[in-house]
Design an enzyme around this catalytic site. Structure first.
Site, PDB file in Angstrom:
ATOM      1  N   ASP A 140      -5.435  12.880  10.154  1.00 50.76           N
ATOM      2  CA  ASP A 140      -5.129  12.249   8.865  1.00 50.76           C
ATOM      3  C   ASP A 140      -5.710  13.086   7.729  1.00 50.76           C
ATOM      4  O   ASP A 140      -6.322  12.568   6.796  1.00 50.76           O
ATOM      5  CB  ASP A 140      -5.672  10.824   8.820  1.00 50.76           C
ATOM      6  CG  ASP A 140      -5.041  10.005   7.692  1.00 50.76           C
ATOM      7  OD1 ASP A 140      -3.927  10.357   7.240  1.00 50.76           O
ATOM      8  OD2 ASP A 140      -5.662   9.019   7.239  1.00 50.76           O
ATOM      9  N   LYS A 198     -17.249   1.620   6.598  1.00 46.67           N
ATOM     10  CA  LYS A 198     -15.799   1.496   6.763  1.00 46.67           C
ATOM     11  C   LYS A 198     -15.497   0.504   7.870  1.00 46.67           C
ATOM     12  O   LYS A 198     -15.959   0.646   9.011  1.00 46.67           O
ATOM     13  CB  LYS A 198     -15.165   2.847   7.093  1.00 46.67           C
ATOM     14  CG  LYS A 198     -13.661   2.723   7.270  1.00 46.67           C
ATOM     15  CD  LYS A 198     -12.942   4.039   7.133  1.00 46.67           C
ATOM     16  CE  LYS A 198     -11.429   3.806   7.143  1.00 46.67           C
ATOM     17  NZ  LYS A 198     -10.662   5.026   6.910  1.00 46.67           N
ATOM     18  N   GLY A 233     -12.655   1.613  -1.639  1.00 47.15           N
ATOM     19  CA  GLY A 233     -11.279   2.050  -1.451  1.00 47.15           C
ATOM     20  C   GLY A 233     -10.704   1.436  -0.193  1.00 47.15           C
ATOM     21  O   GLY A 233     -11.415   0.861   0.642  1.00 47.15           O
ATOM     22  N   MET A 281      -5.831   2.454   7.411  1.00 43.95           N
ATOM     23  CA  MET A 281      -6.733   2.285   8.538  1.00 43.95           C
ATOM     24  C   MET A 281      -7.883   1.340   8.268  1.00 43.95           C
ATOM     25  O   MET A 281      -8.644   1.026   9.165  1.00 43.95           O
ATOM     26  CB  MET A 281      -7.300   3.645   8.943  1.00 43.95           C
ATOM     27  CG  MET A 281      -6.258   4.618   9.452  1.00 43.95           C
ATOM     28  SD  MET A 281      -5.272   3.935  10.807  1.00 43.95           S
ATOM     29  CE  MET A 281      -6.529   3.552  11.992  1.00 43.95           C
ATOM     30  N   GLY A 282      -8.046   0.870   7.047  1.00 48.13           N
ATOM     31  CA  GLY A 282      -9.139  -0.050   6.779  1.00 48.13           C
ATOM     32  C   GLY A 282      -9.631   0.043   5.355  1.00 48.13           C
ATOM     33  O   GLY A 282      -8.958   0.586   4.471  1.00 48.13           O
ATOM     34  N   GLY A 329      -7.083   1.793   2.679  1.00 49.48           N
ATOM     35  CA  GLY A 329      -5.928   2.539   3.134  1.00 49.48           C
ATOM     36  C   GLY A 329      -5.336   1.879   4.352  1.00 49.48           C
ATOM     37  O   GLY A 329      -5.674   0.730   4.701  1.00 49.48           O
ATOM     38  N   VAL A 351     -13.240   0.697   2.757  1.00 50.79           N
ATOM     39  CA  VAL A 351     -14.567   1.315   2.652  1.00 50.79           C
ATOM     40  C   VAL A 351     -15.355   0.550   1.600  1.00 50.79           C
ATOM     41  O   VAL A 351     -14.875   0.356   0.471  1.00 50.79           O
ATOM     42  CB  VAL A 351     -14.473   2.805   2.281  1.00 50.79           C
ATOM     43  CG1 VAL A 351     -15.872   3.410   2.181  1.00 50.79           C
ATOM     44  CG2 VAL A 351     -13.636   3.574   3.307  1.00 50.79           C
TER      45      VAL A 351
END
Length: 464
Positions: free
Chosen positions: A150, A47, A24, A28-29, A26, A31
């Site tokens: 978050d 991550k 996945g 922020m980075g 998002g 995974v």
């Protein structure tokens, strides 16, 4: 930092973790699923943060945050466990965590809202993880509180569990802010988070505390119950969400026309978490959890504050002289327990109750034995024949009486049956003796006592 071709796939990090699949991504980075070659290819999640570590201060900040996340995972079952961290050769920070093979809460809510039983179960687990973070951990000898910043359904993983049925875990503390430190440990003072779940003060870039996470938690609770978001912005942009979080008032859950009967107080609790002013929200997650438990208990018809997840029934203790009236059972968490004083007060009574049947049987046996002996002793004694010689003891007693005269010795007497009739005895001049009073009445043959010499003559006469 990440290109469309994703150069990190197949890459070996820290000479140990080989990235195999993208799980996945998002803001922020990303995974990745990886194999830990040091432990024989065990699957882990890695991550990689999208923001590079630009300088030594940023690198130290990330290192402390990674340590804090690792400590949180050890503290709470409902927070993902972080096992390692590092920075790639090209300056990209990463951390390694346990691989959770489950569904995100976002995927679960995409199809339906939750039944009330499942809502309370998952809400409690999410709240416990958040509570552990807010209470803080010891880092370098200092108590540090952690806020998530978050919190959203995509950062909650739900997986099957044998003991709990399903287990919820919070993930992605990568942008967490550590409080109570001498220096700012957040990645930046600018806005970080997800617009739809951010608190008004977070959108303004103000200092945050645990009440910011409570606001995000309230949005999740609203969505879990209704399947809808409490706020609807005019646009999905930052200004649109800014206006929604500052100006819109969420509709009470009762006004949504939901197909389920809401427990009393649930809507008020969730709306209190969504208050625009942090001071109007519950001060801690512990307060939210306590109120959720009371609401659930009232909905299930149990005493206030008692959970119905487990309800063990104990046999009632009788009342009476041996059993004083017992106080009501106390509740401890989800298990109904007898108060400690009950055991100490009734322990002696219960022991006597167990001994009563044994003592009763023993007394009955003794009574039967006594009755048998009494019957045996009441049988008539053997008749005392007249003319029988008194016992030596009786003779001695007779001689010792005052005024008693010595009696001459007489010839020994024998007992013969009265087969000759009373006239024979009169002819011989024998003195007839009346039978002893204790033999009256007696219908059997009478034994009479005669002097030895007279007895011989009588026998001779009888034999001719």
């Amino acid at each position: 930092m990440f290109t469309a071709s994703d150069p990190f796939l197949g890459r070996l990090l820290a000479q140990r973790y080989r990235l195999t699949h993208l799980l996945g991504q998002g803001g922020m980075g990303r995974v990745y699923l990886a194999q830990d070659l040091l432990f024989g290819g065990v699957e882990v999640a890695v991550k990689l943060l999208s923001q590079p570590a630009m300088d030594e201060q940023a690198r130290l900040r990330f290192e402390r945050e990674a340590k804090a996340c690792a400590a949180l995972g050890q503290k709470s079952l409902h927070i993902v466990k972080v096992s390692d961290y590092g920075i790639t050769a090209d300056g990209v920070p990463f951390y390694v965590m346990e691989y959770l093979n489950g569904q995100t809460l976002k995927d679960i809510l995409a199809t339906r809202s939750l039944p009330l039983e499942r809502f309370f179960r998952l809400a409690r687990q999410i709240g416990l993880g958040l509570k552990a973070a807010h209470e803080g951990i010891l880092l370098e000898g200092q108590r540090i509180q952690v806020i998530h910043r978050d919190l959203k359904p995509a950062n909650v993983i739900v997986l099957a569990d044998e003991s709990l049925g399903e287990l919820a875990k919070l993930v992605d503390f990568g942008i967490a802010k550590l409080l109570n430190t001498r220096e700012s440990l957040s990645l930046t003072h600018a806005y970080l988070g997800t617009l739809a779940y951010s608190s008004p003060e977070q959108l303004e870039g103000l200092p945050l505390d645990a009440r910011s996470d409570i606001y995000s938690f309230g949005i999740m609770l609203y969505q879990m119950v209704s399947g809808q978001m409490p706020l609807q912005p005019t646009t999905e942009s930052f200004p649109g969400w800014y206006q929604a979080h500052h100006k819109q008032r969420p509709l009470p859950l009762e006004e949504l026309g939901l197909p389920l009967a809401l427990p009393a107080g649930l809507s008020d609790l969730i709306l209190s978490c969504l208050a625009k002013d942090p001071a109007a929200r519950p001060p801690t997650v512990a307060n939210v959890l306590a109120e959720l438990e009371r609401i659930q208990a009232r909905a299930q018809g149990s005493p206030r504050g008692a959970s119905q997840a487990v309800a063990l029934q104990f046999p009632a203790i009788p009342s009476g002289p041996l059993f004083p009236s017992a106080p009501p059972l106390a509740t401890a968490g989800t298990l109904r327990l007898a108060p400690p004083t009950m055991a100490s007060e009734n322990r002696g009574s219960l022991l006597w109750a167990r001994l009563i049947p044994f003592l009763g049987g023993s007394l009955l046996g003794l009574a039967l034995v006594s009755w048998g002996l009494g019957r045996l002793l009441q049988r008539p004694a053997a008749p005392v024949l007249s003319g029988s010689r008194p016992s030596p003891a009786a003779t001695e007693l007779e001689d010792e009486r005052p005024g008693a005269e010595a009696q001459p010795d007489t010839a020994p007497e024998v007992l013969v049956p009265d087969i000759l009739g009373s006239s024979a005895g009169q002819d011989e001049g024998a003195t007839r003796r009346d039978p002893a009073p204790e033999l009256e009445p007696y219908s059997g043959p009478v034994l009479r006592a005669f002097p030895l010499q007279t007895s011989r003559e009588v026998v001779r006469a009888a034999l001719g």
